[in-house]
Write a protein that holds these residues in place. Structure first.
Motif, PDB file in Angstrom:
ATOM      1  N   SER A  91     -48.120  35.077  32.895  1.00  0.00           N
ATOM      2  CA  SER A  91     -47.789  34.651  34.253  1.00  0.00           C
ATOM      3  C   SER A  91     -46.364  34.092  34.276  1.00  0.00           C
ATOM      4  O   SER A  91     -45.962  33.382  33.343  1.00  0.00           O
ATOM      5  N   PRO A  92     -45.587  34.386  35.341  1.00  0.00           N
ATOM      6  CA  PRO A  92     -44.227  33.826  35.421  1.00  0.00           C
ATOM      7  C   PRO A  92     -44.234  32.303  35.291  1.00  0.00           C
ATOM      8  O   PRO A  92     -43.270  31.714  34.796  1.00  0.00           O
ATOM      9  N   ASP A  93     -45.331  31.648  35.714  1.00  0.00           N
ATOM     10  CA  ASP A  93     -45.399  30.182  35.630  1.00  0.00           C
ATOM     11  C   ASP A  93     -45.427  29.676  34.189  1.00  0.00           C
ATOM     12  O   ASP A  93     -45.226  28.487  33.938  1.00  0.00           O
ATOM     13  N   ASN A  94     -45.729  30.568  33.261  1.00  0.00           N
ATOM     14  CA  ASN A  94     -45.798  30.155  31.847  1.00  0.00           C
ATOM     15  C   ASN A  94     -44.493  30.381  31.097  1.00  0.00           C
ATOM     16  O   ASN A  94     -44.426  30.198  29.887  1.00  0.00           O
ATOM     17  N   VAL A  95     -43.464  30.822  31.840  1.00  0.00           N
ATOM     18  CA  VAL A  95     -42.167  31.102  31.220  1.00  0.00           C
ATOM     19  C   VAL A  95     -41.254  29.892  31.435  1.00  0.00           C
ATOM     20  O   VAL A  95     -41.040  29.474  32.572  1.00  0.00           O
ATOM     21  N   VAL A  96     -40.740  29.342  30.339  1.00  0.00           N
ATOM     22  CA  VAL A  96     -39.817  28.207  30.434  1.00  0.00           C
ATOM     23  C   VAL A  96     -38.463  28.651  29.893  1.00  0.00           C
ATOM     24  O   VAL A  96     -38.357  29.022  28.717  1.00  0.00           O
ATOM     25  N   ILE A  97     -37.459  28.632  30.748  1.00  0.00           N
ATOM     26  CA  ILE A  97     -36.120  29.061  30.318  1.00  0.00           C
ATOM     27  C   ILE A  97     -35.431  27.880  29.635  1.00  0.00           C
ATOM     28  O   ILE A  97     -35.515  26.740  30.104  1.00  0.00           O
ATOM     29  N   ALA A  98     -34.760  28.169  28.521  1.00  0.00           N
ATOM     30  CA  ALA A  98     -34.094  27.112  27.742  1.00  0.00           C
ATOM     31  C   ALA A  98     -32.697  27.590  27.338  1.00  0.00           C
ATOM     32  O   ALA A  98     -32.442  28.794  27.318  1.00  0.00           O
TER      33      ALA A  98
ATOM     34  N   PHE B 254     -37.228  23.931  19.236  1.00  0.00           N
ATOM     35  CA  PHE B 254     -37.154  22.474  19.045  1.00  0.00           C
ATOM     36  C   PHE B 254     -38.077  21.768  20.046  1.00  0.00           C
ATOM     37  O   PHE B 254     -38.848  20.882  19.682  1.00  0.00           O
ATOM     38  N   MET B 255     -37.995  22.184  21.297  1.00  0.00           N
ATOM     39  CA  MET B 255     -38.819  21.533  22.333  1.00  0.00           C
ATOM     40  C   MET B 255     -40.307  21.770  22.072  1.00  0.00           C
ATOM     41  O   MET B 255     -41.125  20.876  22.250  1.00  0.00           O
TER      42      MET B 255
ATOM     43  N   VAL C 252     -36.052  23.207  37.020  1.00  0.00           N
ATOM     44  CA  VAL C 252     -36.037  22.736  35.626  1.00  0.00           C
ATOM     45  C   VAL C 252     -36.483  23.811  34.645  1.00  0.00           C
ATOM     46  O   VAL C 252     -35.844  24.024  33.607  1.00  0.00           O
ATOM     47  N   ILE C 253     -37.576  24.510  34.930  1.00  0.00           N
ATOM     48  CA  ILE C 253     -38.067  25.458  33.911  1.00  0.00           C
ATOM     49  C   ILE C 253     -37.518  26.869  34.123  1.00  0.00           C
ATOM     50  O   ILE C 253     -37.866  27.781  33.380  1.00  0.00           O
ATOM     51  N   GLY C 254     -36.629  27.029  35.093  1.00  0.00           N
ATOM     52  CA  GLY C 254     -35.981  28.327  35.231  1.00  0.00           C
ATOM     53  C   GLY C 254     -36.023  28.846  36.651  1.00  0.00           C
ATOM     54  O   GLY C 254     -36.900  28.447  37.428  1.00  0.00           O
ATOM     55  N   VAL C 255     -35.076  29.723  37.010  1.00  0.00           N
ATOM     56  CA  VAL C 255     -35.100  30.268  38.365  1.00  0.00           C
ATOM     57  C   VAL C 255     -36.283  31.256  38.448  1.00  0.00           C
ATOM     58  O   VAL C 255     -36.510  32.057  37.533  1.00  0.00           O
TER      59      VAL C 255
ATOM     60  N   LEU D 153     -43.091  20.844  28.138  1.00  0.00           N
ATOM     61  CA  LEU D 153     -41.766  21.446  27.933  1.00  0.00           C
ATOM     62  C   LEU D 153     -40.848  21.083  29.099  1.00  0.00           C
ATOM     63  O   LEU D 153     -39.660  20.785  28.917  1.00  0.00           O
ATOM     64  N   ALA D 154     -41.415  21.078  30.312  1.00  0.00           N
ATOM     65  CA  ALA D 154     -40.622  20.699  31.498  1.00  0.00           C
ATOM     66  C   ALA D 154     -40.153  19.241  31.368  1.00  0.00           C
ATOM     67  O   ALA D 154     -39.003  18.919  31.686  1.00  0.00           O
ATOM     68  N   MET D 155     -41.022  18.385  30.868  1.00  0.00           N
ATOM     69  CA  MET D 155     -40.661  16.974  30.681  1.00  0.00           C
ATOM     70  C   MET D 155     -39.474  16.846  29.718  1.00  0.00           C
ATOM     71  O   MET D 155     -38.539  16.074  29.956  1.00  0.00           O
ATOM     72  N   LEU D 156     -39.506  17.635  28.641  1.00  0.00           N
ATOM     73  CA  LEU D 156     -38.402  17.579  27.678  1.00  0.00           C
ATOM     74  C   LEU D 156     -37.117  18.130  28.302  1.00  0.00           C
ATOM     75  O   LEU D 156     -36.026  17.609  28.053  1.00  0.00           O
ATOM     76  N   ALA D 157     -37.248  19.170  29.124  1.00  0.00           N
ATOM     77  CA  ALA D 157     -36.066  19.716  29.805  1.00  0.00           C
ATOM     78  C   ALA D 157     -35.469  18.663  30.743  1.00  0.00           C
ATOM     79  O   ALA D 157     -34.256  18.448  30.767  1.00  0.00           O
ATOM     80  N   VAL D 158     -36.322  17.971  31.480  1.00  0.00           N
ATOM     81  CA  VAL D 158     -35.847  16.919  32.398  1.00  0.00           C
ATOM     82  C   VAL D 158     -35.105  15.834  31.630  1.00  0.00           C
ATOM     83  O   VAL D 158     -34.093  15.304  32.078  1.00  0.00           O
TER      84      VAL D 158
END
Ligand SMILES: Cc1ncc(COP(=O)(O)O)c(C=O)c1O
Length: 395
Positions: free
Chosen positions: A90-97, A105-106, A67-70, A258-263
């Protein structure tokens, strides 16, 4: 018929897109139009990026993905931000959109409750205020004034902070003025954010397109890591506008929102484009630097040429690829000038008020077009300029 949701009546479009639509209509009628209205580089991604895209498709990377990116792209972005912005992310803080705009917007949707106040630059990217209003929040403009070299004024901003202020939006280099916020201004803004417990939404989409100096992210200042969300993307720095690929860098407590909004919306970003984006970040051919060097040459020429137009006054922007031209001396409104330039001269540009009330008396031209097109555009403008020289105060 039942009405649309009331939020639709408070959101607004982008001036650039409506001018573009009219320019396209004129082209359909056979007219020659020079498009200086859109913020779109006239470059394409490097060959190696297209090859990586094809390879990813051949390898079957066309599935649902995280969901948040490869993870490989999250990792590559963390490394890229370390190299180009000296950030320790940290890579864990990166959300791909799917685009910087949707990341923006998110982020706003995740953070704003109705009645919350959002400080944003005027003139500025039009969707900041529109999204805030659509979410029931209250956009509060701070002015980027010519007297202040289009820098934010921290004294004005502090005076506008209330107990409801939640987010401060910054955009350096800025659309439409091209201003790169100074270190001193950013340090003061960061201080305000810490003192008043504000979140900072730092739109860094033009961070790579600067004409000198080193880019400093809002996230670099003391106390800012836990309160800054960066939004950025591949549209401008890698000439990948149509790929719809952006990202947010968010503090750990905000990433799940942000992950919730992506889902709840796009599920994941197209897998093969994410793999190709890793290749873009490597930038083996030095494509970004070459593009920026070309923009820099055009900037010199175009600013020089525009200053020859009667009543136009402009300075070289520090970043992005827009010239912000003061047109007061023509005696005409920017709307009338843009109308004549487009309808009679075949040059599309945007009146400053499309970027907020403080854009009055200005026009934005994009110089993401070839030097020859830019020179031709100025020739055309000079031809129609006889109209405002003849009737300077009549409109
Ligand atoms: C300041 C600013 N932020 C964000 C965007 C949107 O970028 P994207 O194409 O990645 O959605 C733009 C595009 O014009 C912009 O000017």
């Amino acid at each position: 018929m039942r009405p649309l949701a009331s939020r639709m009546s408070v959101m607004s479009g982008e001036g650039a897109l409506s001018v573009f639509a009219r320019a396209k209509e004129l082209e359909k009628q056979g007219r020659s139009i020079i498009h200086l209205e859109l913020g779109e580089p006239d470059f394409h991604p490097a060959a190696s990026v297209n090859e990586a895209l094809n390879r990813a498709v051949r390898e079957g990377k066309d599935r649902y993905c995280p969901v948040i990116g490869v993870p490989a792209l999250q990792q590559a972005l963390a490394e890229y931000l370390r190299k180009t912005r000296n950030l320790n992310v940290s890579p864990d803080n990166v959300v791909i959109a799917p685009g910087c705009k949707i990341a923006l917007f998110m982020a706003m949707m995740a953070l704003l409750d109705p009645g919350d106040e959002v400080l944003y630059p005027d003139p500025g990217f039009p969707v900041y205020a529109s999204i805030a209003r659509g979410l029931g929040a209250v956009p509060v403009a701070f002015e980027l004034s010519e007297h202040n070299h289009f820098q934010p004024d921290p004294d004005e901003i502090v005076a506008k902070i209330t107990p409801r202020t939640k987010i401060l939006i910054t955009n350096s280099p800025g659309n439409p003025t091209g201003t790169v916020y100074t270190d001193e201004v950013q340090r003061r803004l960061a201080g305000l954010a810490v003192d008043h417990d504000l979140l900072v939404l730092s739109d860094e989409i033009y961070a790579r397109i600067i004409y000198g100096g080193k880019y400093i992210s809002m996230m670099s200042y003391p106390g800012m890591e836990e309160r800054t969300l960066i939004v950025d993307g591949f549209s401008k720095s890698f000439a990948m506008t149509g790929w719809r690929l952006g990202y947010a860098i968010a503090p750990p407590r905000i990433v799940p929102a942000l992950a919730m909004l992506a889902v709840n919306t796009y599920t994941c970003v197209t897998e093969f484009t994410q793999y190709a984006a890793i290749e873009a970040l490597k930038d083996r051919e030095g494509a970004t630097a070459r593009m920026v060097a070309e923009f820099s040459r055009r900037r010199e020429q175009f600013v020089h040429d525009l200053n020859r137009v009667p009543g136009f006054r402009t300075l070289p922007p520090e970043g992005a690829f827009y010239t912000w031209v003061k047109i007061d001396d023509t005696g005409w409104s920017a709307e009338d000038l843009c109308h004549v330039m487009l309808e009679e001269g075949g040059v599309a540009a945007i009146p400053g008020t499309a970027f907020g009330p403080h854009g009055k008396g200005f026009i934005r031209f994009s110089f993401a077009s070839s030097t020859a097109r830019l020179q031709e555009a100025v020739q055309r403008i000079l031809q129609v300029s006889s109209q405002w020289q003849r009737m300077p105060a009549s409109r």
